[in-house]
Design a protein around this motif. Structure first.
Motif, PDB file in Angstrom:
ATOM      1  N   ILE A   4      48.730  30.123  39.674  1.00 25.40           N
ATOM      2  CA  ILE A   4      49.311  31.455  39.922  1.00 25.40           C
ATOM      3  C   ILE A   4      49.086  32.364  38.718  1.00 25.40           C
ATOM      4  O   ILE A   4      48.728  33.536  38.851  1.00 25.40           O
ATOM      5  CB  ILE A   4      50.842  31.317  40.188  1.00 25.40           C
ATOM      6  N   PHE A   5      49.261  31.781  37.539  1.00 27.50           N
ATOM      7  CA  PHE A   5      49.048  32.509  36.286  1.00 27.50           C
ATOM      8  C   PHE A   5      47.624  33.067  36.241  1.00 27.50           C
ATOM      9  O   PHE A   5      47.398  34.239  35.914  1.00 27.50           O
ATOM     10  CB  PHE A   5      49.294  31.530  35.130  1.00 27.50           C
ATOM     11  N   LEU A   6      46.669  32.214  36.623  1.00 26.05           N
ATOM     12  CA  LEU A   6      45.254  32.627  36.629  1.00 26.05           C
ATOM     13  C   LEU A   6      45.009  33.731  37.650  1.00 26.05           C
ATOM     14  O   LEU A   6      44.350  34.731  37.352  1.00 26.05           O
ATOM     15  CB  LEU A   6      44.382  31.431  37.010  1.00 26.05           C
ATOM     16  N   ILE A   7      45.529  33.530  38.860  1.00 29.52           N
ATOM     17  CA  ILE A   7      45.293  34.498  39.934  1.00 29.52           C
ATOM     18  C   ILE A   7      45.827  35.878  39.552  1.00 29.52           C
ATOM     19  O   ILE A   7      45.151  36.888  39.730  1.00 29.52           O
ATOM     20  CB  ILE A   7      45.946  34.003  41.257  1.00 29.52           C
ATOM     21  N   CYS A   8      47.045  35.903  38.959  1.00 25.52           N
ATOM     22  CA  CYS A   8      47.656  37.184  38.595  1.00 25.52           C
ATOM     23  C   CYS A   8      46.882  37.898  37.480  1.00 25.52           C
ATOM     24  O   CYS A   8      47.032  39.101  37.289  1.00 25.52           O
ATOM     25  CB  CYS A   8      49.103  36.988  38.142  1.00 25.52           C
ATOM     26  N   GLY A   9      46.082  37.165  36.743  1.00 29.24           N
ATOM     27  CA  GLY A   9      45.286  37.796  35.685  1.00 29.24           C
ATOM     28  C   GLY A   9      43.883  38.119  36.127  1.00 29.24           C
ATOM     29  O   GLY A   9      43.374  39.217  35.924  1.00 29.24           O
ATOM     30  N   ARG A  10      43.275  37.125  36.775  1.00 30.60           N
ATOM     31  CA  ARG A  10      41.852  37.243  37.083  1.00 30.60           C
ATOM     32  C   ARG A  10      41.574  38.293  38.175  1.00 30.60           C
ATOM     33  O   ARG A  10      40.608  39.044  38.092  1.00 30.60           O
ATOM     34  CB  ARG A  10      41.322  35.866  37.505  1.00 30.60           C
ATOM     35  N   ILE A  11      42.404  38.339  39.195  1.00 25.21           N
ATOM     36  CA  ILE A  11      42.115  39.254  40.317  1.00 25.21           C
ATOM     37  C   ILE A  11      42.211  40.731  39.898  1.00 25.21           C
ATOM     38  O   ILE A  11      41.284  41.493  40.176  1.00 25.21           O
ATOM     39  CB  ILE A  11      42.987  38.898  41.551  1.00 25.21           C
ATOM     40  N   PRO A  12      43.266  41.148  39.195  1.00 15.76           N
ATOM     41  CA  PRO A  12      43.252  42.542  38.716  1.00 15.76           C
ATOM     42  C   PRO A  12      42.091  42.814  37.756  1.00 15.76           C
ATOM     43  O   PRO A  12      41.471  43.876  37.803  1.00 15.76           O
ATOM     44  CB  PRO A  12      44.590  42.699  37.990  1.00 15.76           C
ATOM     45  N   PHE A  13      41.766  41.826  36.900  1.00 19.68           N
ATOM     46  CA  PHE A  13      40.658  42.047  35.972  1.00 19.68           C
ATOM     47  C   PHE A  13      39.344  42.216  36.729  1.00 19.68           C
ATOM     48  O   PHE A  13      38.519  43.068  36.370  1.00 19.68           O
ATOM     49  CB  PHE A  13      40.545  40.895  34.955  1.00 19.68           C
ATOM     50  N   SER A  14      39.145  41.396  37.763  1.00 16.12           N
ATOM     51  CA  SER A  14      37.896  41.490  38.546  1.00 16.12           C
ATOM     52  C   SER A  14      37.726  42.895  39.123  1.00 16.12           C
ATOM     53  O   SER A  14      36.621  43.419  39.175  1.00 16.12           O
ATOM     54  CB  SER A  14      37.917  40.528  39.726  1.00 16.12           C
ATOM     55  N   TRP A  15      38.827  43.472  39.556  1.00 20.76           N
ATOM     56  CA  TRP A  15      38.779  44.816  40.116  1.00 20.76           C
ATOM     57  C   TRP A  15      38.257  45.809  39.071  1.00 20.76           C
ATOM     58  O   TRP A  15      37.315  46.564  39.325  1.00 20.76           O
ATOM     59  CB  TRP A  15      40.188  45.194  40.599  1.00 20.76           C
ATOM     60  N   PHE A  16      38.871  45.767  37.882  1.00 23.52           N
ATOM     61  CA  PHE A  16      38.455  46.679  36.815  1.00 23.52           C
ATOM     62  C   PHE A  16      36.991  46.444  36.448  1.00 23.52           C
ATOM     63  O   PHE A  16      36.187  47.370  36.382  1.00 23.52           O
ATOM     64  CB  PHE A  16      39.348  46.464  35.580  1.00 23.52           C
ATOM     65  N   SER A  17      36.664  45.172  36.270  1.00 24.20           N
ATOM     66  CA  SER A  17      35.319  44.811  35.824  1.00 24.20           C
ATOM     67  C   SER A  17      34.265  45.242  36.860  1.00 24.20           C
ATOM     68  O   SER A  17      33.216  45.787  36.505  1.00 24.20           O
ATOM     69  CB  SER A  17      35.313  43.304  35.578  1.00 24.20           C
ATOM     70  N   ARG A  18      34.562  45.008  38.141  1.00 16.97           N
ATOM     71  CA  ARG A  18      33.587  45.350  39.188  1.00 16.97           C
ATOM     72  C   ARG A  18      33.389  46.866  39.269  1.00 16.97           C
ATOM     73  O   ARG A  18      32.264  47.353  39.331  1.00 16.97           O
ATOM     74  CB  ARG A  18      34.094  44.815  40.539  1.00 16.97           C
ATOM     75  N   SER A  19      34.502  47.605  39.209  1.00 13.16           N
ATOM     76  CA  SER A  19      34.395  49.065  39.306  1.00 13.16           C
ATOM     77  C   SER A  19      33.626  49.649  38.131  1.00 13.16           C
ATOM     78  O   SER A  19      32.779  50.527  38.313  1.00 13.16           O
ATOM     79  CB  SER A  19      35.784  49.702  39.340  1.00 13.16           C
ATOM     80  N   ILE A  20      33.916  49.163  36.932  1.00  9.00           N
ATOM     81  CA  ILE A  20      33.227  49.697  35.753  1.00  9.00           C
ATOM     82  C   ILE A  20      31.748  49.318  35.811  1.00  9.00           C
ATOM     83  O   ILE A  20      30.864  50.142  35.553  1.00  9.00           O
ATOM     84  CB  ILE A  20      33.882  49.178  34.439  1.00  9.00           C
ATOM     85  N   GLY A  21      31.477  48.062  36.191  1.00  8.74           N
ATOM     86  CA  GLY A  21      30.077  47.623  36.318  1.00  8.74           C
ATOM     87  C   GLY A  21      29.327  48.482  37.321  1.00  8.74           C
ATOM     88  O   GLY A  21      28.210  48.927  37.052  1.00  8.74           O
ATOM     89  N   ASN A  22      29.938  48.754  38.464  1.00 17.69           N
ATOM     90  CA  ASN A  22      29.280  49.570  39.491  1.00 17.69           C
ATOM     91  C   ASN A  22      29.137  51.032  39.073  1.00 17.69           C
ATOM     92  O   ASN A  22      28.146  51.683  39.388  1.00 17.69           O
ATOM     93  CB  ASN A  22      30.057  49.510  40.815  1.00 17.69           C
ATOM     94  N   ALA A  23      30.163  51.533  38.366  1.00 21.62           N
ATOM     95  CA  ALA A  23      30.124  52.949  37.974  1.00 21.62           C
ATOM     96  C   ALA A  23      29.060  53.203  36.901  1.00 21.62           C
ATOM     97  O   ALA A  23      28.501  54.292  36.826  1.00 21.62           O
ATOM     98  CB  ALA A  23      31.490  53.391  37.460  1.00 21.62           C
ATOM     99  N   THR A  24      28.764  52.161  36.095  1.00 22.14           N
ATOM    100  CA  THR A  24      27.823  52.330  34.981  1.00 22.14           C
ATOM    101  C   THR A  24      26.507  52.948  35.444  1.00 22.14           C
ATOM    102  O   THR A  24      26.008  53.886  34.838  1.00 22.14           O
ATOM    103  CB  THR A  24      27.558  50.966  34.313  1.00 22.14           C
ATOM    104  N   GLY A  25      25.951  52.419  36.516  1.00 21.49           N
ATOM    105  CA  GLY A  25      24.648  52.926  36.947  1.00 21.49           C
ATOM    106  C   GLY A  25      24.749  53.896  38.115  1.00 21.49           C
ATOM    107  O   GLY A  25      23.734  54.207  38.743  1.00 21.49           O
ATOM    108  N   SER A  26      25.965  54.393  38.399  1.00 21.76           N
ATOM    109  CA  SER A  26      26.137  55.154  39.645  1.00 21.76           C
ATOM    110  C   SER A  26      25.373  56.471  39.660  1.00 21.76           C
ATOM    111  O   SER A  26      24.820  56.845  40.693  1.00 21.76           O
ATOM    112  CB  SER A  26      27.627  55.391  39.914  1.00 21.76           C
TER     113      SER A  26
END
Lengths: 218, 247
Positions: A22-44
């Motif tokens: 649960i500890f992992l899920i509560c950290g990793r899932i919000p982080f994935s959101w930030f990371s994916r959006s920033i990664g996608n926005a970089t070359g947008s």
């Protein structure tokens, strides 16, 4: 990713935290959101080259499109995540409703940084490699698979929480795992900082709008 | 209202009814290319370009490859900012004719037509009002609700052309008149586009075909290495240009 982290840290290294999954899920899932959006926005903006060279269009359209698309997908992920936490047996209370404010704060932060990274890449194309390295460093520095209260010296914890992602993840865990309301002042500060960055970037895009078409046409 | 642009600054300027759709004064555009990390080279694409576009006229632009024709069209469409000089628009809508603008392969032909029309400067309700006409012209009635990833490239081009043709803008910028599709559709498309250009529509047309320029344009502008070499009556400019090419 959560499964791999669980296997490595939870099973192989026998991390002593209770409810490590649960500890992992509560950290990793919000982080994935930030990371994916920033990664996608970089070359947008570069990816929008076809449109930019044919029609007069405001540049923030491209990073914002990415941010909203990812936020929409993330709502589905959050629904599954909350469902999983419920099935896992976490106590649900009214406090959980306050998670909406944590999510909105993260959205604002993502919005601000997406505008920033999208503006830089057309000038310095190699910046995208720096972004992916930066996101990896951010993951290591945001306490996704370790509890900062156990690992970091008390004198340095304030410094650690100045990282807005680490602070948000702390708040996700505080609300979902401990049933404690989020740290409003921290959320307020992150919102304020994000709004300032959004305003600066809006001004910048207005000032340089028609430069981008020429820049990416070359 | 007039939009006046100076070094990327857009500002509103009061105006009365004006016969000119657009005015360019001493416009210069440069491209910057990186030589090393801190060093840049500059390439001048346009220099000291001044002219006006009159309401209702068709202005032809001619010149050899790399003389700045496409850059000039993009300046007129407010896609590129200028490094020096001013551009004044006395019109609200300027559209650079682009086929299949913003097409998304996953969406239906109908949705793509709406999006493409909106990118060309129309409001959603304007595109919706024109949608039946667009679909009829494209002859894609049976396929319009299918995602365009299932279309052949010819079908896609037909839809893109139909949208671009039916959208109305005060100033239309065209980089080569292109007929699309198979033989029969191509004839129809060419005719429709020529009719549009010959109507009261204000058009700036870039073309390498001297016949087309002679047939369609009232005035012509000859661009050479980013500068205006000549501007005036089409016949005079075309014959001077042809003489220049022969020599």
């Amino acid at each position: 990713m959560v499964a791999v982290l669980y296997l490595v840290f939870g099973v192989f290294l026998e991390t002593k935290t209770s409810d490590f999954l649960i500890f992992l899920i509560c950290g990793r899932i919000p982080f994935s959101w930030f990371s994916r959006s920033i990664g996608n926005a970089t070359g947008s903006i570069i990816a929008g080259r076809g449109l930019i060279n044919q029609v007069s269009i405001p540049m923030p359209f491209f990073p914002l499109l990415v941010v909203f698309q990812d936020a929409f997908k993330q709502t589905v992920v959050f629904v599954f995540m909350f469902g999983f936490l419920y099935l896992y047996g976490l106590d649900i209370s009214w406090v959980w409703l306050s998670i909406i404010f944590v999510i909105l704060t993260q959205f604002l932060l993502t919005f601000a940084f997406a505008m920033l990274v999208a503006a830089v890449t057309p000038y310095i194309p190699d910046f995208r490699y720096l972004i992916s390295t930066g996101l990896m460093a951010l993951m290591l520095g945001s306490g996704i698979f370790y509890s900062y209260t156990d690992v970091i010296h008390p004198d340095h914890q304030r410094l650690f929480l100045m990282n807005p992602i680490a602070n948000l993840i702390k708040n996700y865990r505080q609300v979902l795992m401990d049933n404690v309301l989020p740290d409003w002042s921290a959320l307020g500060l992150i919102c304020l900082g994000s709004l300032v960055l959004i305003m600066i970037m809006t001004w910048y895009y207005k000032k340089t709008e028609t430069n981008y078409a020429r820049l990416i046409a070359q | 209202m007039v939009l006046q642009k100076n070094r990327n600054q857009l500002c509103a300027v009061d105006s009365t009814v004006n016969d000119n759709v657009m005015e360019l004064h001493d416009v210069g555009v440069q491209y910057r290319t990186r030589r090393s990390f801190f060093r840049h080279d500059y390439f001048t694409a346009l220099e000291g370009v001044s002219f006006t576009i009159k309401r209702g006229e068709t202005l032809g632009i001619l010149g050899s490859n790399g003389c700045g024709k496409s850059t000039l069209l993009r300046v007129l469409a407010n896609i590129y900012g200028v490094d020096s000089g001013t551009v004044s628009w006395h019109c609200k809508q300027v559209a650079l004719l682009s086929l299949a603008l913003g097409f998304d392969p996953e969406l239906s032909g109908r949705d793509n037509a709406i999006i493409s029309g909106m990118f060309l400067g129309a409001r959603k309700r304007e595109v919706l009002a024109m949608l039946d006409e667009i679909i009829e012209f494209s002859e894609l009635e049976g396929f319009i609700n299918n995602p365009i990833k299932t279309y052949s490239s010819g079908m896609r081009a037909r839809l893109g052309f139909s949208v671009a043709l039916k959208m109305r803008s005060e100033l239309l910028l065209i980089d080569e008149v292109l007929g699309v599709g198979d033989g029969k559709f191509k004839l129809k498309a060419n005719k429709a586009m020529l009719d549009k250009i010959n109507s009261k529509q204000t058009v700036v047309l870039v073309s390498h075909s001297m016949n087309q320029i002679l047939k369609l344009c009232e005035r012509a502008l000859w661009l050479d290495q980013g500068k205006i070499k000549m501007i005036g009556e089409t016949e005079e400019v075309v014959s001077a240009y042809q003489q220049f090419i022969k020599n």
